[in-house]
Scaffold this motif. Structure first.
Motif, PDB file in Angstrom:
ATOM      1  N   ASN A 177     -32.438  12.911   7.068  1.00 48.35           N
ATOM      2  CA  ASN A 177     -32.552  13.759   8.108  1.00 48.35           C
ATOM      3  C   ASN A 177     -34.269  14.307   8.247  1.00 48.35           C
ATOM      4  O   ASN A 177     -34.828  14.773   7.311  1.00 48.35           O
ATOM      5  CB  ASN A 177     -31.957  15.071   7.765  1.00 48.35           C
ATOM      6  CG  ASN A 177     -32.180  16.422   9.116  1.00 48.35           C
ATOM      7  OD1 ASN A 177     -32.356  15.705  10.267  1.00 48.35           O
ATOM      8  ND2 ASN A 177     -31.992  17.393   8.774  1.00 48.35           N
ATOM      9  N   THR A 178     -34.757  13.724   9.370  1.00 47.50           N
ATOM     10  CA  THR A 178     -36.200  13.961   9.516  1.00 47.50           C
ATOM     11  C   THR A 178     -36.416  14.942  10.688  1.00 47.50           C
ATOM     12  O   THR A 178     -36.906  14.722  11.592  1.00 47.50           O
ATOM     13  CB  THR A 178     -36.987  12.520   9.774  1.00 47.50           C
ATOM     14  OG1 THR A 178     -36.059  11.892  10.704  1.00 47.50           O
ATOM     15  CG2 THR A 178     -37.162  11.804   8.504  1.00 47.50           C
ATOM     16  N   ASP A 179     -35.617  16.123  10.706  1.00 46.59           N
ATOM     17  CA  ASP A 179     -35.532  16.966  11.845  1.00 46.59           C
ATOM     18  C   ASP A 179     -35.061  16.518  12.981  1.00 46.59           C
ATOM     19  O   ASP A 179     -35.600  16.655  13.881  1.00 46.59           O
ATOM     20  CB  ASP A 179     -37.321  17.705  11.956  1.00 46.59           C
ATOM     21  CG  ASP A 179     -36.997  18.902  12.550  1.00 46.59           C
ATOM     22  OD1 ASP A 179     -35.946  19.655  12.697  1.00 46.59           O
ATOM     23  OD2 ASP A 179     -37.917  19.393  13.321  1.00 46.59           O
ATOM     24  N   CYS A 180     -33.939  15.944  12.880  1.00 44.99           N
ATOM     25  CA  CYS A 180     -33.183  15.176  13.648  1.00 44.99           C
ATOM     26  C   CYS A 180     -32.400  16.225  14.675  1.00 44.99           C
ATOM     27  O   CYS A 180     -31.806  17.177  14.145  1.00 44.99           O
ATOM     28  CB  CYS A 180     -32.513  14.020  13.469  1.00 44.99           C
ATOM     29  SG  CYS A 180     -33.238  12.713  12.448  1.00 44.99           S
ATOM     30  N   LEU A 181     -32.129  15.495  15.865  1.00 44.35           N
ATOM     31  CA  LEU A 181     -30.926  16.628  16.885  1.00 44.35           C
ATOM     32  C   LEU A 181     -29.896  15.619  17.080  1.00 44.35           C
ATOM     33  O   LEU A 181     -29.793  14.724  17.636  1.00 44.35           O
ATOM     34  CB  LEU A 181     -31.781  16.492  18.098  1.00 44.35           C
ATOM     35  CG  LEU A 181     -31.196  17.456  19.288  1.00 44.35           C
ATOM     36  CD1 LEU A 181     -31.106  18.651  18.611  1.00 44.35           C
ATOM     37  CD2 LEU A 181     -31.896  17.306  20.561  1.00 44.35           C
ATOM     38  N   LEU A 182     -29.007  15.913  16.466  1.00 44.96           N
ATOM     39  CA  LEU A 182     -27.438  15.146  16.404  1.00 44.96           C
ATOM     40  C   LEU A 182     -26.792  15.722  17.546  1.00 44.96           C
ATOM     41  O   LEU A 182     -26.598  16.992  17.884  1.00 44.96           O
ATOM     42  CB  LEU A 182     -26.764  15.546  15.214  1.00 44.96           C
ATOM     43  CG  LEU A 182     -27.417  14.701  13.977  1.00 44.96           C
ATOM     44  CD1 LEU A 182     -26.661  15.042  12.838  1.00 44.96           C
ATOM     45  CD2 LEU A 182     -27.640  13.111  14.284  1.00 44.96           C
ATOM     46  N   PRO A 183     -25.873  15.219  18.044  1.00 41.44           N
ATOM     47  CA  PRO A 183     -25.054  15.455  19.447  1.00 41.44           C
ATOM     48  C   PRO A 183     -23.851  16.174  18.795  1.00 41.44           C
ATOM     49  O   PRO A 183     -23.439  16.161  17.768  1.00 41.44           O
ATOM     50  CB  PRO A 183     -24.431  14.157  19.869  1.00 41.44           C
ATOM     51  CG  PRO A 183     -24.499  13.012  18.680  1.00 41.44           C
ATOM     52  CD  PRO A 183     -25.515  13.535  17.794  1.00 41.44           C
ATOM     53  N   LEU A 184     -23.440  17.180  19.756  1.00 37.00           N
ATOM     54  CA  LEU A 184     -22.248  18.171  19.568  1.00 37.00           C
ATOM     55  C   LEU A 184     -22.395  18.886  18.235  1.00 37.00           C
ATOM     56  O   LEU A 184     -21.143  18.936  17.405  1.00 37.00           O
ATOM     57  CB  LEU A 184     -20.848  17.267  19.674  1.00 37.00           C
ATOM     58  CG  LEU A 184     -20.948  16.689  21.067  1.00 37.00           C
ATOM     59  CD1 LEU A 184     -19.725  15.632  20.883  1.00 37.00           C
ATOM     60  CD2 LEU A 184     -20.475  17.601  22.255  1.00 37.00           C
TER      61      LEU A 184
END
Length: 339
Positions: A267-274
């Motif tokens: 995780n590199t400050d990611c935006l995951l769906p839902l």
């Protein structure tokens, strides 16, 4: 759900920048698919779609046109939009509708920005005979797979770092309306992660490391032998290393879920769906960026909690999650119903 889009803000020639759901619904055979449809009458709509990406509107100097339409749109209807590609653009603060995007750093984004999957074709139907390939024999030692580009420190690393510095400076001084990105060489970042795993005696590595993206293949990528190797590598592994590429997201993450395997998500400050619906940590090995040196230990710890029966159950669960939530129509049915 019925969608309306303003034709004055639409450009059919810029097909890569068309809102992905709209592009599919415009095809006659899909027009009534999954209870989703288009209307030309705003009064009949449940939702408004800005038809092109924010990238397109900036490049074509149509931001004011978009904002004028947004101000005049009915307040009772949600307005959805999207950011295209590896690098995000700065969405005007006046826009309070939903912004779907794959890229960007979650902690730096407004609350109305939502993660969107990379919509991949079903690899099992394309490359394998049946879904029976999801189940496999599971050994005591976790098999970790990776097939893709990674490079040790060298000229390419320096070039990537220089480009990121230049891009960030242009953004900071207002010369380009793009997001500031994390300073790193992503191919070198991958190399370090893979070498950390290779040095461990807690896992079995199943790596195919290439020094060029898709091994340099540019024509007929979907049917090329390297693509078949890519999916065979996933099939033969229990876990797949998934980390960002040029943009702060991983296409491999969704390909792994579609194949019914377990992502090792760095995780590199990611935006995951839902994220409000899916408890992602139940489906993958989660490794925060500042704990990347512990990646082998985290995989081994996760693996110890499972036997062959529970691992195969998780394989099937991940495949089902992809089918039910991460394909085009299923994703938009879930996320727009929630709004």
């Amino acid at each position: 759900m019925t969608f309306y889009y303003p034709k004055s803000l639409y450009d059919h020639s810029a097909r890569w920048h068309i809102f992905p759901l709209l592009k599919s619904l415009m095809k006659e055979e899909n027009h009534a698919s999954q209870n989703l449809s288009i209307t030309e009458n705003l009064k009949d709509a449940d939702c408004i779609i800005l038809p092109m990406s924010w990238n397109y509107y900036y490049n074509s100097q149509k931001i004011e046109d978009v904002l004028n339409f947004y101000k005049k749109s009915p307040h009772n209807l949600p307005v959805v939009s999207f950011v295209f590609g590896d690098f995000g653009v700065k969405v005007p603060k006046q826009f309070k509708g939903i912004v779907f995007r794959t890229s960007g750093r979650k902690s730096k984004l407004p609350k109305n920005h939502r993660g969107i999957p990379i919509f991949v074709n079903d690899p099992i139907k394309t490359y394998f005979a049946s879904e029976a390939i999801i189940k496999k024999t599971v050994s005591k030692t976790p098999i970790v797979g990776f097939c893709g580009q990674a490079n040790g420190f060298g000229i390419q690393t320096m070039k990537q770092l220089f480009k990121t510095v230049l891009k960030n400076l242009m953004s900071s001084f207002g010369f380009r309306q793009i997001d500031v990105d994390q300073l790193m060489s992503t191919t070198f970042f991958r190399w370090n992660i893979l070498m950390t795993l290779k040095r461990s005696n807690k896992i079995t590595c199943n790596f195919i490391i290439r020094n060029r993206y898709r091994a340099g293949v540019t024509i007929k990528k979907e049917t090329h032998q390297t693509t078949l190797q890519f999916y065979e590598n996933i099939k033969e592994s229990d876990y797949i290393v998934c980390m960002r590429g040029r943009g702060n997201f991983s296409t491999r993450f969704y390909e792994t879920m579609a194949m019914g395997r377990i992502p090792i998500f760095v995780n590199t400050d990611c935006l995951l769906p839902l994220e409000e619906v899916i408890n992602w940590k139940e489906h993958l090995v989660w490794v925060d960026y500042n704990e990347r040196h512990l990646i082998a230990e985290k995989v081994a710890e996760f693996h110890k909690k499972h036997n062959e029966v529970s691992m195969n159950a998780l394989f099937l669960k991940n495949r089902a999650l992809w089918e039910d939530y991460l394909q085009l129509y299923s994703f938009f049915n879930h996320c727009l119903d929630a709004n």
